[in-house]
Design a protein around this motif. Structure first.
Motif, PDB file in Angstrom:
ATOM      1  N   MET A   1       0.480  -1.088  -0.065  1.00  0.00           N
ATOM      2  CA  MET A   1      -0.280  -0.315  -0.203  1.00  0.00           C
ATOM      3  C   MET A   1       0.755   1.665  -0.048  1.00  0.00           C
ATOM      4  SD  MET A   1      -2.868   0.686   2.217  1.00  0.00           S
ATOM      5  CE  MET A   1      -1.916   1.609   4.200  1.00  0.00           C
ATOM      6  N   MET A   2       0.754   2.231  -1.000  1.00  0.00           N
ATOM      7  CA  MET A   2       1.357   3.399  -1.090  1.00  0.00           C
ATOM      8  C   MET A   2       0.934   4.584   0.184  1.00  0.00           C
ATOM      9  SD  MET A   2       2.620   5.354  -4.900  1.00  0.00           S
ATOM     10  CE  MET A   2       3.806   3.831  -5.424  1.00  0.00           C
ATOM     11  N   SER A   3       1.549   5.267   0.537  1.00  0.00           N
ATOM     12  CA  SER A   3       1.213   6.592   0.734  1.00  0.00           C
ATOM     13  C   SER A   3       1.784   7.477   0.604  1.00  0.00           C
ATOM     14  CB  SER A   3       0.789   6.108   2.642  1.00  0.00           C
ATOM     15  OG  SER A   3       2.211   6.260   3.309  1.00  0.00           O
ATOM     16  N   THR A   4       1.075   8.532   1.088  1.00  0.00           N
ATOM     17  CA  THR A   4       2.010  10.029   0.692  1.00  0.00           C
ATOM     18  C   THR A   4       1.936  10.687   2.455  1.00  0.00           C
ATOM     19  OG1 THR A   4       0.877  10.199  -1.645  1.00  0.00           O
ATOM     20  CG2 THR A   4       1.135  12.321   0.185  1.00  0.00           C
ATOM     21  N   VAL A   5       3.119  11.352   2.573  1.00  0.00           N
ATOM     22  CA  VAL A   5       3.120  12.196   3.594  1.00  0.00           C
ATOM     23  C   VAL A   5       3.964  12.669   3.434  1.00  0.00           C
ATOM     24  CG1 VAL A   5       5.079  12.325   6.085  1.00  0.00           C
ATOM     25  CG2 VAL A   5       3.653   9.707   5.038  1.00  0.00           C
ATOM     26  N   ASN A   6       3.725  14.345   3.931  1.00  0.00           N
ATOM     27  CA  ASN A   6       4.019  16.166   3.202  1.00  0.00           C
ATOM     28  C   ASN A   6       5.046  16.134   3.905  1.00  0.00           C
ATOM     29  OD1 ASN A   6       1.994  16.726   1.953  1.00  0.00           O
ATOM     30  ND2 ASN A   6       0.373  17.426   3.704  1.00  0.00           N
ATOM     31  N   LEU A   7       6.406  15.701   3.442  1.00  0.00           N
ATOM     32  CA  LEU A   7       8.135  16.543   3.628  1.00  0.00           C
ATOM     33  C   LEU A   7       7.908  17.247   5.090  1.00  0.00           C
ATOM     34  CD1 LEU A   7       9.728  15.602   0.496  1.00  0.00           C
ATOM     35  CD2 LEU A   7       8.864  13.620   2.685  1.00  0.00           C
ATOM     36  N   ILE A  85       6.418   6.673  10.126  1.00  0.00           N
ATOM     37  CA  ILE A  85       6.334   7.658   9.548  1.00  0.00           C
ATOM     38  C   ILE A  85       4.467   7.691   9.076  1.00  0.00           C
ATOM     39  CG2 ILE A  85       8.388   8.264   7.948  1.00  0.00           C
ATOM     40  CD1 ILE A  85       6.551   8.782   5.534  1.00  0.00           C
ATOM     41  N   SER A  86       4.241   6.281  10.289  1.00  0.00           N
ATOM     42  CA  SER A  86       2.297   6.247  10.248  1.00  0.00           C
ATOM     43  C   SER A  86       2.103   7.248  10.437  1.00  0.00           C
ATOM     44  CB  SER A  86       2.117   4.854  10.207  1.00  0.00           C
ATOM     45  OG  SER A  86       2.519   4.591  11.402  1.00  0.00           O
ATOM     46  N   ASP A  87       2.897   8.016  11.442  1.00  0.00           N
ATOM     47  CA  ASP A  87       2.332   9.135  12.883  1.00  0.00           C
ATOM     48  C   ASP A  87       3.669  10.282  12.255  1.00  0.00           C
ATOM     49  OD1 ASP A  87       2.373  10.509  14.825  1.00  0.00           O
ATOM     50  OD2 ASP A  87       2.062   9.553  16.436  1.00  0.00           O
ATOM     51  N   PRO A  88       3.716  10.740  11.175  1.00  0.00           N
ATOM     52  CA  PRO A  88       4.810  11.780  10.773  1.00  0.00           C
ATOM     53  C   PRO A  88       4.557  12.611  12.310  1.00  0.00           C
ATOM     54  CG  PRO A  88       3.209  11.869   9.335  1.00  0.00           C
ATOM     55  CD  PRO A  88       2.927  11.605  10.764  1.00  0.00           C
ATOM     56  N   ALA A  89       4.149  13.179  13.256  1.00  0.00           N
ATOM     57  CA  ALA A  89       4.802  13.943  14.226  1.00  0.00           C
ATOM     58  C   ALA A  89       5.635  12.726  14.987  1.00  0.00           C
ATOM     59  CB  ALA A  89       3.638  13.917  15.214  1.00  0.00           C
ATOM     60  N   ARG A  90       5.758  11.386  14.827  1.00  0.00           N
ATOM     61  CA  ARG A  90       6.168  10.761  15.986  1.00  0.00           C
ATOM     62  C   ARG A  90       6.516   9.447  15.148  1.00  0.00           C
ATOM     63  NH1 ARG A  90       2.197  12.095  18.709  1.00  0.00           N
ATOM     64  NH2 ARG A  90       2.470  12.819  20.882  1.00  0.00           N
ATOM     65  N   PRO A  91       8.154  10.018  13.965  1.00  0.00           N
ATOM     66  CA  PRO A  91       8.892   8.805  13.726  1.00  0.00           C
ATOM     67  C   PRO A  91       9.596   7.863  14.545  1.00  0.00           C
ATOM     68  CG  PRO A  91       9.666  10.966  12.854  1.00  0.00           C
ATOM     69  CD  PRO A  91       8.150  11.515  13.723  1.00  0.00           C
TER      70      PRO A  91
END
Length: 117
Positions: A1-7, A85-91
Motif C-alpha cells: 500500500m502506498m501512502s503520501t506524507v507531506n515532507l 512514518i505512519s504518525d509523522p509527528a513521531r517517526p
C-alpha cells in the motif's frame, strides 16, 4: 500500500528507536524521481546530517573541522523501509539501532556542490 506524507511534517522531527529513545532529528530526506513523482529513498538523521549540505563548500568544511564533526559518526542513513512514518509527528525505527550502526557514515563529498544521481 502506498501512502503520501507531506515532507514538511517530517523534516526536523525527532526519530525514536524501538525502545523509545531519541537517535536524532530528521535533517535531510533523499528522494529519486519515479515518473512524474518523487519517491523517498532514505532519511538522514543526526547532528552530522545537519551539516551534510555544507560539506561540499569550503566554508562548510571549515565549520565541520572547527567543531570536529567532519569524521564523527553522527549520521544515520535510514532506508525508507526502516522508518515508520505512519504518525509523522513521531517517526519510529522499525529496526534496532544495532542494525543501523552499519548504516552510519560520513556524507559523500561532491566537488562544487554536485551530487551523484
Amino acid at each position: 500500500m502506498m501512502s503520501t506524507v507531506n515532507l514538511e511534517h517530517l523534516a526536523g522531527r525527532r526519530v525514536l528507536s524501538r525502545q523509545g529513545e531519541s537517535i536524532g532529528y530528521i535533517e535531510e530526506i533523499r528522494a529519486e524521481p519515479a515518473g512524474d513523482d518523487f519517491v523517498v529513498t532514505e532519511f538522514h538523521v543526526g547532528i552530522y546530517a545537519a551539516f551534510e549540505r555544507l560539506s561540499a563548500s569550503t566554508i562548510g568544511t571549515a565549520v565541520l573541522d572547527f567543531f570536529r564533526l567532519r569524521r564523527r559518526d553522527g549520521l544515520y542513513r535510514i532506508p525508507w523501509d526502516k522508518l515508520d512514518i505512519s504518525d509523522p509527528a513521531r517517526p519510529r525505527l522499525l529496526c534496532s539501532t544495532t542494525e543501523l550502526s552499519g548504516m552510519k557514515g560520513a556524507p559523500e563529498f561532491h566537488p562544487r556542490g554536485r551530487q551523484d544521481r
